[in-house]
Design a protein around this motif. Sequence first.
Motif, PDB file in Angstrom:
ATOM      1  N   ILE A 140       0.527  -1.225   0.023  1.00 23.95           N
ATOM      2  CA  ILE A 140      -0.281  -0.091  -0.245  1.00 23.95           C
ATOM      3  C   ILE A 140       0.822   1.067  -0.105  1.00 23.95           C
ATOM      4  N   LEU A 141       0.295   2.442  -1.251  1.00 23.61           N
ATOM      5  CA  LEU A 141       1.029   3.609  -0.459  1.00 23.61           C
ATOM      6  C   LEU A 141       0.950   4.860   0.186  1.00 23.61           C
ATOM      7  N   LEU A 142       1.609   4.879   1.403  1.00 21.62           N
ATOM      8  CA  LEU A 142       1.317   5.363   2.829  1.00 21.62           C
ATOM      9  C   LEU A 142       1.229   7.102   2.226  1.00 21.62           C
ATOM     10  N   TYR A 143       2.499   7.495   2.131  1.00 16.42           N
ATOM     11  CA  TYR A 143       2.608   8.715   1.729  1.00 16.42           C
ATOM     12  C   TYR A 143       3.708   8.958   0.357  1.00 16.42           C
ATOM     13  N   ALA A 144       3.429  10.507   0.563  1.00  8.89           N
ATOM     14  CA  ALA A 144       4.413  10.910  -0.665  1.00  8.89           C
ATOM     15  C   ALA A 144       5.673  11.936   0.276  1.00  8.89           C
ATOM     16  N   SER A 145       6.855  11.874  -0.429  1.00  4.21           N
ATOM     17  CA  SER A 145       7.506  13.028   0.140  1.00  4.21           C
ATOM     18  C   SER A 145       8.837  14.001  -0.556  1.00  4.21           C
ATOM     19  N   PRO A 146       8.292  14.578  -1.356  1.00  3.61           N
ATOM     20  CA  PRO A 146       9.122  15.481  -2.082  1.00  3.61           C
ATOM     21  C   PRO A 146       9.986  16.168  -2.043  1.00  3.61           C
ATOM     22  N   TRP A 147      11.124  16.125  -3.358  1.00  6.57           N
ATOM     23  CA  TRP A 147      11.893  16.631  -2.833  1.00  6.57           C
ATOM     24  C   TRP A 147      12.127  18.329  -3.119  1.00  6.57           C
ATOM     25  N   PRO A 148      12.462  19.214  -2.900  1.00  2.21           N
ATOM     26  CA  PRO A 148      13.197  20.426  -2.641  1.00  2.21           C
ATOM     27  C   PRO A 148      13.077  20.553  -4.407  1.00  2.21           C
ATOM     28  N   ALA A 149      12.600  21.277  -5.309  1.00  2.08           N
ATOM     29  CA  ALA A 149      12.915  22.363  -6.465  1.00  2.08           C
ATOM     30  C   ALA A 149      14.488  21.563  -7.246  1.00  2.08           C
ATOM     31  N   SER A 150      15.057  21.303  -8.008  1.00  2.00           N
ATOM     32  CA  SER A 150      15.553  21.125  -8.280  1.00  2.00           C
ATOM     33  C   SER A 150      16.119  21.998  -9.684  1.00  2.00           C
ATOM     34  N   GLY A 151      17.318  22.465  -9.538  1.00  2.00           N
ATOM     35  CA  GLY A 151      18.152  23.671 -10.138  1.00  2.00           C
ATOM     36  C   GLY A 151      19.967  22.873 -10.512  1.00  2.00           C
ATOM     37  N   ILE A 152      20.320  23.948 -11.365  1.00  2.93           N
ATOM     38  CA  ILE A 152      21.754  23.844 -11.394  1.00  2.93           C
ATOM     39  C   ILE A 152      22.690  24.647 -10.917  1.00  2.93           C
ATOM     40  N   TRP A 153      23.512  24.157 -10.162  1.00  2.00           N
ATOM     41  CA  TRP A 153      24.692  24.289  -9.310  1.00  2.00           C
ATOM     42  C   TRP A 153      26.192  24.310 -10.452  1.00  2.00           C
ATOM     43  N   SER A 154      26.835  25.499 -10.287  1.00  2.00           N
ATOM     44  CA  SER A 154      27.759  26.199 -11.027  1.00  2.00           C
ATOM     45  C   SER A 154      28.684  27.165 -11.092  1.00  2.00           C
ATOM     46  N   LYS A 155      29.926  27.064 -11.540  1.00  2.00           N
ATOM     47  CA  LYS A 155      30.662  27.804 -10.814  1.00  2.00           C
ATOM     48  C   LYS A 155      30.976  28.868 -11.731  1.00  2.00           C
ATOM     49  N   GLU A 156      30.848  29.085 -12.973  1.00  2.00           N
ATOM     50  CA  GLU A 156      30.330  30.573 -13.739  1.00  2.00           C
ATOM     51  C   GLU A 156      28.067  30.807 -13.578  1.00  2.00           C
ATOM     52  N   LYS A 157      28.016  31.802 -13.955  1.00  3.98           N
ATOM     53  CA  LYS A 157      26.816  31.839 -14.089  1.00  3.98           C
ATOM     54  C   LYS A 157      26.011  30.978 -15.349  1.00  3.98           C
ATOM     55  N   VAL A 158      24.800  30.509 -14.761  1.00  3.90           N
ATOM     56  CA  VAL A 158      24.467  29.794 -16.162  1.00  3.90           C
ATOM     57  C   VAL A 158      22.785  30.727 -16.159  1.00  3.90           C
ATOM     58  N   ASP A 159      22.991  31.558 -17.029  1.00  2.00           N
ATOM     59  CA  ASP A 159      21.417  32.071 -16.915  1.00  2.00           C
ATOM     60  C   ASP A 159      21.385  32.269 -18.900  1.00  2.00           C
ATOM     61  N   SER A 160      21.609  31.297 -19.317  1.00  5.62           N
ATOM     62  CA  SER A 160      21.465  31.484 -21.323  1.00  5.62           C
ATOM     63  C   SER A 160      21.958  30.831 -21.623  1.00  5.62           C
ATOM     64  N   ALA A 161      21.593  30.257 -22.713  1.00  3.74           N
ATOM     65  CA  ALA A 161      21.409  28.421 -23.629  1.00  3.74           C
ATOM     66  C   ALA A 161      23.814  29.257 -24.187  1.00  3.74           C
ATOM     67  N   LEU A 215      31.429  25.810  -6.107  1.00  2.00           N
ATOM     68  CA  LEU A 215      30.265  26.671  -7.087  1.00  2.00           C
ATOM     69  C   LEU A 215      29.951  28.040  -6.524  1.00  2.00           C
ATOM     70  N   ASP A 216      29.854  28.519  -7.053  1.00  2.00           N
ATOM     71  CA  ASP A 216      29.343  30.070  -6.192  1.00  2.00           C
ATOM     72  C   ASP A 216      27.730  30.663  -7.100  1.00  2.00           C
ATOM     73  N   ASN A 217      27.684  29.418  -8.233  1.00  2.00           N
ATOM     74  CA  ASN A 217      25.840  30.011  -8.624  1.00  2.00           C
ATOM     75  C   ASN A 217      24.576  28.977  -8.331  1.00  2.00           C
ATOM     76  N   TYR A 218      23.621  29.309  -8.008  1.00  2.00           N
ATOM     77  CA  TYR A 218      22.397  28.475  -8.131  1.00  2.00           C
ATOM     78  C   TYR A 218      21.238  28.991  -9.441  1.00  2.00           C
ATOM     79  N   SER A 219      21.123  28.287 -10.146  1.00  2.00           N
ATOM     80  CA  SER A 219      19.901  28.616 -11.076  1.00  2.00           C
ATOM     81  C   SER A 219      18.387  27.536 -10.760  1.00  2.00           C
TER      82      SER A 219
END
Lengths: 433, 304, 176
Positions: free
Chosen positions: B113-134, B196-200
């Motif tokens: 039986i399924l008891l309950y769900a446990s959601p993860w916090p949303a995933s993003g991109i950890w990076s050295k340089e800022k990632v905000d464009s293709a 790493l210094d950036n989180y997008s």
Amino acid sequence: MEIVLSAVGVIALILVVLGMGVWVFSGLAIVALLSLIMIGDVSIDRAGAILSRIIFRAGNSWELAAIPLFILMGELIFRSNISDRLFRGLEPWTRHIPGGILHTNVFGCAMFAAVSGSSAATTATVGKITTNELKVRGYDRQLSIGSLAGAGSLGLLIPPSIVMIVYGVQAEVSITKLFMSGVLPGLLVAALYTGYLMTRALMDPSIAPKETGTTVTKLQSLGLLFPVILLITIVMGAIYTGIATPSEAAAVGVLATLVLLLVERQLNVEIFREALVGSLLSSTMVCSILITAALLSTAMGYLHLPAELATYIASLDLSPAWLLLALALFYVLLGLFLDGISITVMSLPITLPIVIQAGFDPLWFGVFLVIMVELGQITPPVGFNLFVLQGLTGEKIGKVAKASFPFFVLMCVAALLLCIFPDIALWLPNALG
Amino acid sequence: AQFDFSNEYNTNSIHAQGDQFFIEKVKELSNSKVDITLHSGGALGYKSADHFYAVADNAVQIADTLAGSMAGIDPIFLLSSLPFLVEGEDQAELLYKIAKPYYAEIFEDNDQILLYASPWPASGIWSKEKVDSATSLEGLKIRSYDKNGTLTLREAGAAPVNLSWADVVPQLSTGGIEAVLTSADAGASGSFWEHLDNYSAIQYAIPLNMVHMNRDEFESLSDDERAAVMEAAKLTDEHNWQTVRMRVKDNYQELAEHSVAIHSELPAPFMQHLQESAQPALAEWLEDAGERGEAILAEFNKEK
Amino acid sequence: MFLNLLLGCSRLLNKVSGGIAMLLIVYILGHILLEIVLRLFGTSTYVLDEFVGYAVATLTFLGLGYSLERGSLIRVGLIIERVPESKRWLFDLFATLVSFAMFAWIYSYWQTNVLRSFKRGTTSQSIMETPLWIPQGLVLVGLGLLCFTLFTHALILLFRQQSPELHSAATHTQEH
Ligand code: NA
Ligand code: NA
């Protein structure tokens, strides 16, 4: 009291089953089954579902892959003249140190520990090269086996280290800092071993025979040492430049060894085949024991044994010094019959909060824990370095364990020093950022 | 009754803490008659991928399992980790409520039986340089955690690599990889800020863990005990969906304290590029999941 | 006659599976090196840890019978070495029989699981979607061969009171 009875029951089962001469790998599986059924009151069907699943999970492991490869590297070096050159090259450097080339075990393991993350791989690789040579040259058997068993466990203390990664993930401590904090304690242990070997040699010069045969100058010796230094440099370079991960380093080591042997015209199909056979036999022996040891630790998990022992310690409400002593005893007890990673994973949820509550630095405790785990590698009845050495030397486990005992004591001394001077671990990570 | 509960994550993880909450609620509601022991950190020897059949065979009675790890059993379990399907926790919770009967049915068919769900916090991109464009994503050596992430990132022009979690930090420290696709939470627990210094905050996905229990063991309980377990499961479900929202706030604060730049207002063209890159993975999933998948998505799109 | 046939079979099968296990070591080496090179070029096989994991499990279990025949799996000599040579086969027989029982028992449970993976088409979650019955089945084959080897050895110990272990080149460092 019930927990203590269970622990005693499990140890008794191990002693009886292994003592009767059942192979270690199947003996551990049998003890796991008997513990589940007799002590844990688990039905036979459930035990089957549990153990069959864990046996596949434990075998199906990326982390184990380094073992056959590092052993292959050792087999290849053993079958070439590189190992002979290593010993002749070390001779002019160690001639004046009491104990002579007996120190190769300690230096070799300390160096190899910097490329290998596990103590089984370190012991097996260095042992393949040194045990036979030291025997042929007439060095004291006890000391050459004991120092290898002790120094092999440096594989876990000197980075990279599998146990530190497991601890870092569990305790949410920076793995980079953990790696840095293992360096000085690792060198301290190596220094204690070297000092002990020197003292023994001064007391009784017969343990290290005078080297005979042609001696070389220090300059010439560098040429002889060159291949081994080159191999270690390549593997370290691959790890520390990020080309290979610590888990992949073994493959780089085998490739570098193969290329070196090819260039030196020391490689042919027959040697490669023999090295493969040797590597299969050793890695089957080591990996099968690691796999069935995982069955045993799963069984311990179902008995709630490590958790309840740790809870008991927590309930005693001890002062920091007594707490450390109690934890040390607890880890030595678990180390008698469990492997390092299992000990770490099963005990931390309970011991870590107690330790932090008592005001210890989790980074420091990581190093303390690794030393505790290393102690377990050289204590019978289940001690991986002992098993590896038994396989390598053909000596009885009792003799191997006895030879390792002084090194067990020295490791305890290192743990004590670490408690008195926590900066041995913390200075480097703090200094570097 | 005494049960063992297997979980792959460390004691401080959002999942282990939710599970502990459940255990305490069960204890409270059943007057200590149902006693559950949590084995976190994979202490029993199981990984998430082992849990489904381990619980079916009653090797362990309760387990907390990453839904994506059961995708090889039924593709429906990939739903919560599909890239860019949900925008934020509200939508993720809605999607879970819509899909829950489908999840429950699979567990039901396999003696659980399924008891309950446990959601993860949303995933993003950890990076050295800022990632905000293709362009900043072009050729980026980034560790992804599942098949969809690999497909999507590859489609977006990055160079996703496959690494075990244990190798991630050593590879970051030596520069073998430059970025990691994971939550702010997981990055914080691994002290990623040392490298790493950036989180997008691209809000890539809010994957679910599911907690399931062996049905025979459940049915062997008395009526009161069963009611206690189900009530505790319901409370934990609510608790977990609330915690995940707070957790993200706490994580962001922690990141800021370690001077990680958080990029949450990302340019629309970049987000559109990512969403387009996710299309092949979505299409493949729809094909695998068939009518059930379409039905769930239709309802989700109607209600969101 | 029958015993010789069994022993011949077991030796042959173990030789083949030992050979495959050795090739798997070479495969692991090759796959890791390939992955390192690919990563330098910004790509990946995406299945390194998955496939290498399967290979390690398979080579260990395929190597067990092979290693058993060559006497390279260690045991504790506490009691055996104090027993007169003529009675030692009794301890060997005991060790062989309990090990056979243990692994035959595990085999039967694992077989159910492999069959279920096969029937349901369960796959791994990676990009390759590997049918799980394949790696699981390879471990099953290794377990089966181990059981067969143990069974053969038990019969020979029972009827000939002598261990059928080979003493190969690999044991030359183990002389006492
Ligand atoms: Na190391
Ligand atoms: Na031990």
